[in-house]
Design a protein around this motif. Structure first.
Motif, PDB file in Angstrom:
ATOM      1  N   SER A 106       0.884  -1.232  -0.092  1.00 36.99           N
ATOM      2  CA  SER A 106       0.016  -0.062   0.041  1.00 36.99           C
ATOM      3  C   SER A 106       0.857   1.273   0.043  1.00 36.99           C
ATOM      4  O   SER A 106       0.347   2.385  -0.027  1.00 36.99           O
ATOM      5  N   THR A 107       2.103   1.139   0.133  1.00 37.25           N
ATOM      6  CA  THR A 107       3.049   2.286   0.182  1.00 37.25           C
ATOM      7  C   THR A 107       4.066   2.323  -1.067  1.00 37.25           C
ATOM      8  O   THR A 107       4.513   1.502  -1.439  1.00 37.25           O
ATOM      9  N   ILE A 108       4.228   3.875  -1.413  1.00 35.56           N
ATOM     10  CA  ILE A 108       5.005   4.026  -2.325  1.00 35.56           C
ATOM     11  C   ILE A 108       6.575   4.072  -1.666  1.00 35.56           C
ATOM     12  O   ILE A 108       6.782   4.965  -0.877  1.00 35.56           O
ATOM     13  N   ALA A 109       7.311   3.224  -2.145  1.00 37.09           N
ATOM     14  CA  ALA A 109       8.694   3.002  -1.365  1.00 37.09           C
ATOM     15  C   ALA A 109       9.727   3.897  -2.217  1.00 37.09           C
ATOM     16  O   ALA A 109       9.736   3.507  -3.689  1.00 37.09           O
ATOM     17  N   VAL A 110      10.248   4.812  -1.606  1.00 37.74           N
ATOM     18  CA  VAL A 110      11.237   5.688  -2.482  1.00 37.74           C
ATOM     19  C   VAL A 110      12.571   5.461  -2.097  1.00 37.74           C
ATOM     20  O   VAL A 110      13.034   5.565  -0.805  1.00 37.74           O
ATOM     21  N   GLY A 111      13.453   4.996  -3.053  1.00 38.66           N
ATOM     22  CA  GLY A 111      15.109   4.978  -3.108  1.00 38.66           C
ATOM     23  C   GLY A 111      15.623   6.369  -3.065  1.00 38.66           C
ATOM     24  O   GLY A 111      15.275   7.325  -3.322  1.00 38.66           O
ATOM     25  N   GLY A 112      16.761   6.304  -3.329  1.00 39.60           N
ATOM     26  CA  GLY A 112      17.656   7.426  -3.125  1.00 39.60           C
ATOM     27  C   GLY A 112      18.625   7.470  -4.375  1.00 39.60           C
ATOM     28  O   GLY A 112      19.104   6.357  -5.059  1.00 39.60           O
ATOM     29  N   THR A 113      19.068   8.572  -4.976  1.00 42.15           N
ATOM     30  CA  THR A 113      20.013   8.930  -5.879  1.00 42.15           C
ATOM     31  C   THR A 113      21.161   9.939  -5.388  1.00 42.15           C
ATOM     32  O   THR A 113      20.840  10.621  -4.562  1.00 42.15           O
ATOM     33  N   THR A 114      22.229   9.740  -6.084  1.00 39.92           N
ATOM     34  CA  THR A 114      23.254  10.926  -6.067  1.00 39.92           C
ATOM     35  C   THR A 114      22.937  11.911  -7.285  1.00 39.92           C
ATOM     36  O   THR A 114      22.897  11.231  -8.566  1.00 39.92           O
ATOM     37  N   LEU A 115      22.777  13.137  -7.079  1.00 37.16           N
ATOM     38  CA  LEU A 115      22.603  14.140  -8.088  1.00 37.16           C
ATOM     39  C   LEU A 115      23.728  14.849  -8.376  1.00 37.16           C
ATOM     40  O   LEU A 115      24.553  15.375  -7.428  1.00 37.16           O
ATOM     41  N   ALA A 116      23.914  15.281  -9.564  1.00 35.91           N
ATOM     42  CA  ALA A 116      25.201  15.944  -9.917  1.00 35.91           C
ATOM     43  C   ALA A 116      24.768  16.726 -11.303  1.00 35.91           C
ATOM     44  O   ALA A 116      24.024  16.331 -11.895  1.00 35.91           O
ATOM     45  N   ARG A 117      25.490  17.964 -11.126  1.00 32.87           N
ATOM     46  CA  ARG A 117      25.312  18.963 -12.423  1.00 32.87           C
ATOM     47  C   ARG A 117      26.025  18.119 -13.636  1.00 32.87           C
ATOM     48  O   ARG A 117      26.925  17.387 -13.389  1.00 32.87           O
ATOM     49  N   ASP A 118      25.152  18.341 -14.918  1.00 30.07           N
ATOM     50  CA  ASP A 118      26.059  17.815 -16.038  1.00 30.07           C
ATOM     51  C   ASP A 118      25.579  18.602 -17.104  1.00 30.07           C
ATOM     52  O   ASP A 118      24.641  18.780 -18.247  1.00 30.07           O
ATOM     53  N   PRO A 119      26.395  19.923 -17.218  1.00 23.96           N
ATOM     54  CA  PRO A 119      26.120  20.938 -18.294  1.00 23.96           C
ATOM     55  C   PRO A 119      26.135  20.490 -19.732  1.00 23.96           C
ATOM     56  O   PRO A 119      25.587  20.981 -20.685  1.00 23.96           O
ATOM     57  N   ALA A 120      26.780  19.394 -19.899  1.00 26.61           N
ATOM     58  CA  ALA A 120      26.864  18.753 -21.432  1.00 26.61           C
ATOM     59  C   ALA A 120      25.458  17.973 -21.634  1.00 26.61           C
ATOM     60  O   ALA A 120      25.357  17.822 -23.029  1.00 26.61           O
ATOM     61  N   SER A 121      24.574  17.809 -20.898  1.00 26.42           N
ATOM     62  CA  SER A 121      23.167  16.954 -21.116  1.00 26.42           C
ATOM     63  C   SER A 121      22.320  18.080 -21.338  1.00 26.42           C
ATOM     64  O   SER A 121      22.295  19.220 -20.780  1.00 26.42           O
ATOM     65  N   ALA A 122      21.109  17.548 -22.065  1.00 26.84           N
ATOM     66  CA  ALA A 122      19.949  18.686 -22.290  1.00 26.84           C
ATOM     67  C   ALA A 122      19.379  18.768 -20.935  1.00 26.84           C
ATOM     68  O   ALA A 122      18.876  20.061 -20.773  1.00 26.84           O
ATOM     69  N   ARG A 123      19.309  18.038 -20.057  1.00 27.15           N
ATOM     70  CA  ARG A 123      18.660  17.995 -18.847  1.00 27.15           C
ATOM     71  C   ARG A 123      19.566  18.864 -17.774  1.00 27.15           C
ATOM     72  O   ARG A 123      18.979  19.691 -17.097  1.00 27.15           O
ATOM     73  N   GLY A 124      20.688  18.870 -17.893  1.00 26.47           N
ATOM     74  CA  GLY A 124      21.835  19.689 -17.173  1.00 26.47           C
ATOM     75  C   GLY A 124      22.244  19.078 -15.772  1.00 26.47           C
ATOM     76  O   GLY A 124      22.663  19.630 -15.132  1.00 26.47           O
ATOM     77  N   TRP A 125      21.586  17.811 -15.649  1.00 31.05           N
ATOM     78  CA  TRP A 125      21.868  17.245 -14.305  1.00 31.05           C
ATOM     79  C   TRP A 125      21.840  15.772 -14.739  1.00 31.05           C
ATOM     80  O   TRP A 125      21.396  15.165 -15.603  1.00 31.05           O
ATOM     81  N   THR A 126      22.586  14.841 -13.838  1.00 32.06           N
ATOM     82  CA  THR A 126      22.368  13.421 -14.118  1.00 32.06           C
ATOM     83  C   THR A 126      22.496  12.913 -12.724  1.00 32.06           C
ATOM     84  O   THR A 126      22.588  13.464 -11.652  1.00 32.06           O
ATOM     85  N   GLU A 127      22.051  11.520 -12.611  1.00 31.24           N
ATOM     86  CA  GLU A 127      21.737  10.870 -11.522  1.00 31.24           C
ATOM     87  C   GLU A 127      22.290   9.392 -11.421  1.00 31.24           C
ATOM     88  O   GLU A 127      22.304   8.966 -12.592  1.00 31.24           O
ATOM     89  N   SER A 128      22.836   8.722 -10.366  1.00 32.04           N
ATOM     90  CA  SER A 128      22.867   7.349 -10.326  1.00 32.04           C
ATOM     91  C   SER A 128      22.570   7.015  -9.044  1.00 32.04           C
ATOM     92  O   SER A 128      22.152   7.705  -8.063  1.00 32.04           O
ATOM     93  N   ALA A 129      22.523   5.719  -8.793  1.00 31.81           N
ATOM     94  CA  ALA A 129      21.817   5.204  -7.431  1.00 31.81           C
ATOM     95  C   ALA A 129      22.694   5.555  -6.457  1.00 31.81           C
ATOM     96  O   ALA A 129      24.107   5.540  -6.247  1.00 31.81           O
ATOM     97  N   TRP A 130      22.043   6.099  -5.451  1.00 32.66           N
ATOM     98  CA  TRP A 130      23.092   6.369  -4.088  1.00 32.66           C
ATOM     99  C   TRP A 130      23.465   5.213  -3.461  1.00 32.66           C
ATOM    100  O   TRP A 130      22.854   4.163  -3.273  1.00 32.66           O
ATOM    101  N   GLN A 131      24.739   5.306  -3.237  1.00 35.91           N
ATOM    102  CA  GLN A 131      25.329   3.928  -2.539  1.00 35.91           C
ATOM    103  C   GLN A 131      24.978   3.396  -1.322  1.00 35.91           C
ATOM    104  O   GLN A 131      25.001   2.244  -1.172  1.00 35.91           O
ATOM    105  N   TYR A 132      24.123   4.212  -0.626  1.00 35.95           N
ATOM    106  CA  TYR A 132      23.383   3.626   0.707  1.00 35.95           C
ATOM    107  C   TYR A 132      21.822   3.437   0.565  1.00 35.95           C
ATOM    108  O   TYR A 132      21.280   3.120   1.236  1.00 35.95           O
ATOM    109  N   GLY A 133      21.257   3.798  -0.460  1.00 32.54           N
ATOM    110  CA  GLY A 133      19.876   3.648  -0.766  1.00 32.54           C
ATOM    111  C   GLY A 133      19.374   2.292  -0.632  1.00 32.54           C
ATOM    112  O   GLY A 133      19.943   1.333  -1.129  1.00 32.54           O
ATOM    113  N   GLY A 134      18.250   2.240   0.143  1.00 32.05           N
ATOM    114  CA  GLY A 134      17.809   1.035   0.268  1.00 32.05           C
ATOM    115  C   GLY A 134      16.937   0.024  -0.898  1.00 32.05           C
ATOM    116  O   GLY A 134      16.590   0.705  -1.616  1.00 32.05           O
ATOM    117  N   SER A 135      17.450  -1.038  -0.716  1.00 23.73           N
ATOM    118  CA  SER A 135      16.566  -2.007  -1.618  1.00 23.73           C
ATOM    119  C   SER A 135      16.322  -3.302  -0.758  1.00 23.73           C
ATOM    120  O   SER A 135      17.329  -3.596  -0.278  1.00 23.73           O
TER     121      SER A 135
END
Length: 376
Positions: free
Chosen positions: A225-254
């Motif tokens: 019944s619950t939306i389970a929310v994991g974590g990412t590491t956010l970083a700026r990425d000027p080369a991308s259209a979004r301007g940001w990039t993300e990867s799985a946070w090393q401690y995020g739960g799964s």
């Protein structure tokens, strides 16, 4: 911002007085884990606390990274289920919202409410340094995601499962259409006895996936019944259209549940029961103002990503109708890099999607991260 001498001295003084303090400058748990109760899912680095300005990603960064709309959205009531009292919560929230140009959210204007687990203004529970930091992170992230949302903070007497279950019910009774839970415990018979309190008709329940990487599934995030929310590491990425990039946070739960049946809407094949997480957002280097730790400091944890997602649900105008199943048929930004097996770079799950991010669904980041409000 540059660190002022006053900020450093203030941080050092607080570190000397705060619980669980040590000379180690690395991140530490705001609420160390104890058996038989839930613990808050925040880590912080107190010696980095600043008196003169934010350190970490702020509301403006998050709005840019997740392409949030310019309009503030509806005045949805977002509930925060938490343990213990945060005496300076309203003042810390005011500092955060002022810093990022967000409208005031106060007791006086009816936007901010803080009550005990019975829903009364007093008496409030005992204060806790770590849980108060968690509360501060929670209300800050809801504010960043939904500046127009009202916030109801319900403080449990203890982090025991029964008390937290009552805070959940009270938040709903007081009008919350979304309830955020930034705490957790290893799933098992004791916490699962209170599962029914995290399912309310017309309410969206959101919970942190945990901060211990790939391990036993975290309660209450593991509930279907619950939306389970994991974590990412956010970083700026000027080369991308979004301007940001993300990867799985090393401690995020799964994790793969040992108790909860596989929901019909979840189709991953290497976990026969409920898989955590469903979705993710930034969980590292998040700026908050917490006066008890010296001012501005960066916090980490899926306790940042869960209330942020709760705020987005509130801002979408679909609070209550947004449920876990719907996320799997919606549009999100796929996160394809990173692992939450910090020590073994994926060895803990054999390089599998259960602890390594990749194309499509993976357990650390779920179906991806928010792309504006389209997925909600």
């Amino acid at each position: 911002m540059h660190r002022s001498i006053i900020g450093v001295l203030s941080a050092v003084l607080v570190v000397a007085l705060a619980p669980a303090a040590s000379a180690d400058p690395g991140p530490r748990a705001a609420c160390p884990e104890r058996a038989g109760v839930a613990h808050c899912l925040t880590t912080y680095t107190p010696v980095r606390a600043l008196a003169d300005g934010p350190d970490g990603w702020g509301a403006d960064d998050l709005a840019s990274a997740y392409r949030l709309p310019a309009d503030a959205g509806p005045g949805t009531v977002v509930g925060i289920s938490i343990a213990y009292d945060a005496p300076n919560l309203e003042a810390d929230l005011a500092a955060y919202r002022t810093q990022y140009g967000l409208p005031p959210c106060t007791t006086a204007n009816g936007c901010f409410t803080k009550v005990n687990q019975q829903g009364l203004a007093g008496p409030l529970p005992a204060a806790s340094f770590g849980w108060a930091m968690e509360s501060t992170l929670d209300v800050s992230m809801v504010s960043a995601a939904c500046p127009s949302c009202s916030i109801v903070v319900v403080e449990g007497n203890t982090p025991g499962f029964a008390d937290l279950a009552e805070t959940e019910d009270t938040a709903v009774r007081l009008g919350a259409k979304v309830v955020s839970n930034s705490y957790g415990a290893r799933e098992g018979g004791a916490p699962l006895a209170y599962a029914s309190h995290y399912q309310h008709a017309g309410v969206t329940v959101v919970a942190s996936s945990g901060d211990a990487g790939f391990t036993a599934a975290n309660y209450p995030a593991v509930l279907a019944s619950t939306i389970a929310v994991g974590g990412t590491t956010l970083a700026r990425d000027p080369a991308s259209a979004r301007g940001w990039t993300e990867s799985a946070w090393q401690y995020g739960g799964s994790g793969c549940s040992a108790y909860i049946a596989k929901p019909a809407w979840q189709h991953d094949t290497h976990c026969g029961k409920r898989t955590v997480a469903d979705i993710a957002s930034a969980a590292e280097n998040i700026a908050i103002h917490y006066a008890d730790a010296g001012g501005w400091l960066p916090a980490n944890g899926t306790s940042a990503s869960a209330p942020f997602v709760a705020g987005l649900v509130g801002r979408s105008g679909h609070a209550g109708t947004t449920q876990p199943a719907g996320l799997y048929a919606s549009a999100f930004t796929d996160v394809t890099t990173g692992t939450n097996d910090a020590a073994g770079a994926g060895k803990k799950c054999g390089g599998d999607y259960l602890c390594v991010a990749g194309a499509g669904y993976d357990a650390p980041t779920g179906v991806g991260t928010p792309l504006g409000l389209t997925g909600f």
